[in-house]
Design an enzyme around this catalytic site. Structure first.
Site: not given
Length: 394
Positions: A148, A175, A186, A389, A394
């Site tokens: 991510t 990850k 995460t 963050n 967006t």
């Protein structure tokens, strides 16, 4: 006796495992995958550790229904959508996706990472699965598809040779860069081995390895809804040695944990927080974890500011037994605070500043009260973390 050899790439080195990834339209950048799989040619013994967040994501709820130790031969992983806070509908979406797999599988697992609060785009995922080459061994596609905010992929592979000449292989892909404070970052980690790990050992070994690695790190003090570390053992090598497997697994997960810290959404340095001399190990652990989570400590690390007051304050606020008359604080081997050295002179401040500018160093705190000890690991917090963050959706 045994020998652990590092191999290039990841899961493709493990006998009987296949992996790959595609872009199914979850990620706008079509050049990078967003949907990946891990498949074993035979059912594997599987166990996992999951987040302790009370709002655990739908994939975790689904996987837990198989039990603590179960058999499976397939994992489907998607990025960009966490499938968290989606209720029972989120679990039903997983079941529908897995029912539409074009190959026969046993107890398939799904894992997700991304934004919380949105249901999975089932049609895109089902169509994407149809484009998998289920016989591929493309660990690079797997590792990059599950990223991510990660700046780099995280995969390791070891071959373990026993004194008898027999050998087995273990590999893992992970990850994680932000929202890292694993409590089982995460973060996701999938481990594959062809070692013949017995049912009575597998859960114990994974829990110990996670406790000594992922559960000792913090990027930002936030525990994700999706944290998962999952171990699959297909036994195809026919080889197993408990001590050798334990050492290899612990080393692998620790190295992956350090990769996550190094990535750290804008982090520049990895720091070990070693607390010794505590009343007991539990109090040492509490203090060390508080230090690794403290935003004031992390920002001081970013600025290479040898402000020992933030270290002392964090320990005092942690609720453990401590005494400023006994406390000693070191940056590497340099003492920066004690009763004898209550203030930093220019020479020691300059030396501390040089230490803090390194990519990695240790902050040691001796409480002088007992034999308790614990080491946690953290990183600095930079402007880039806020930018990433603030603009995550967006």
């Amino acid at each position: 006796m045994f020998e652990i050899l590092s191999l290039k790439n990841g899961l493709e080195n493990v006998k009987g495992f296949f992996c790959g990834g595609v872009n199914c339209g979850l990620r706008l950048n079509r050049e990078q995958g967003d949907l990946a799989f891990i498949r074993s040619e035979v059912p594997c013994l599987v166990t996992a550790t999951y987040t302790t967040n009370n709002f655990a994501a739908a994939p975790i709820k689904h996987s837990k229904r198989y039990g603590k130790i179960f058999e499976s031969d397939f994992i489907l992983i998607n990025a960009k959508n966490a499938n968290a806070m989606t209720g029972e509908k989120g679990v039903e979406d997983i079941e529908e996706i897995l029912k539409n797999l074009p190959i026969k599988v046993k107890n398939p697992i799904m894992s997700s990472t991304g934004v919380i609060g949105y249901r999975l785009p089932k049609d895109k995922i089902i169509d994407g699965v149809k484009r998998f080459n289920f016989n591929s061994k493309d660990s690079n596609a797997l590792a990059t598809s599950i990223m991510t905010t990660d700046k780099f992929k995280k995969e390791l592979s070891f071959r373990v040779k026993l004194e008898s000449g027999a050998e087995f292989t273990i590999a893992a892909v992970a990850k994680g860069a932000g929202m890292i404070n694993p409590a089982m970052a995460t973060m996701l980690c999938f481990i594959a081995t062809d070692a013949k790990v017995p049912k009575e050992d597998i859960e114990e070994l994974l829990k110990e390895a996670v406790r000594n690695s992922f559960n000792k790190i913090s990027v930002d003090g936030d525990t994700s809804t999706n944290d998962t570390t999952l171990l699959m053992a297909n036994g195809l090598s026919g080889v197993y040695d408990k001590e050798a497997f334990k050492v290899a697994l612990n080393r692998m997960l620790f190295e992956l944990a350090m990769m996550i810290l190094k990535d750290g959404e804008g982090s520049n340095k990895v720091v070990a927080f070693e607390v010794v001399g505590a009343k007991n190990d539990e109090e040492a652990q509490k203090a060390a974890i508080n230090l690794s989570n403290s935003l004031l400590v992390k920002t001081a690390l970013f600025g290479a500011d040898p402000n020992w007051g933030r270290i002392a304050s964090t320990i005092g606020a942690s609720g453990i037994e401590c005494d400023e008359e006994l406390l000693e604080i070191y940056y590497d081997d340099l003492i920066i605070y004690s009763k004898e050295y209550p203030e930093l002179d220019k020479d020691r401040e300059d030396r501390a500043y040089k230490i803090m500018r390194k990519d990695s160093f240790k902050i040691k705190c001796d409480l002088g009260l007992g034999n308790g000890s614990y080491t946690a690991y953290g990183c600095d917090l930079s402007y880039e973390y806020v930018k990433i963050n603030a603009e995550y959706r967006t």
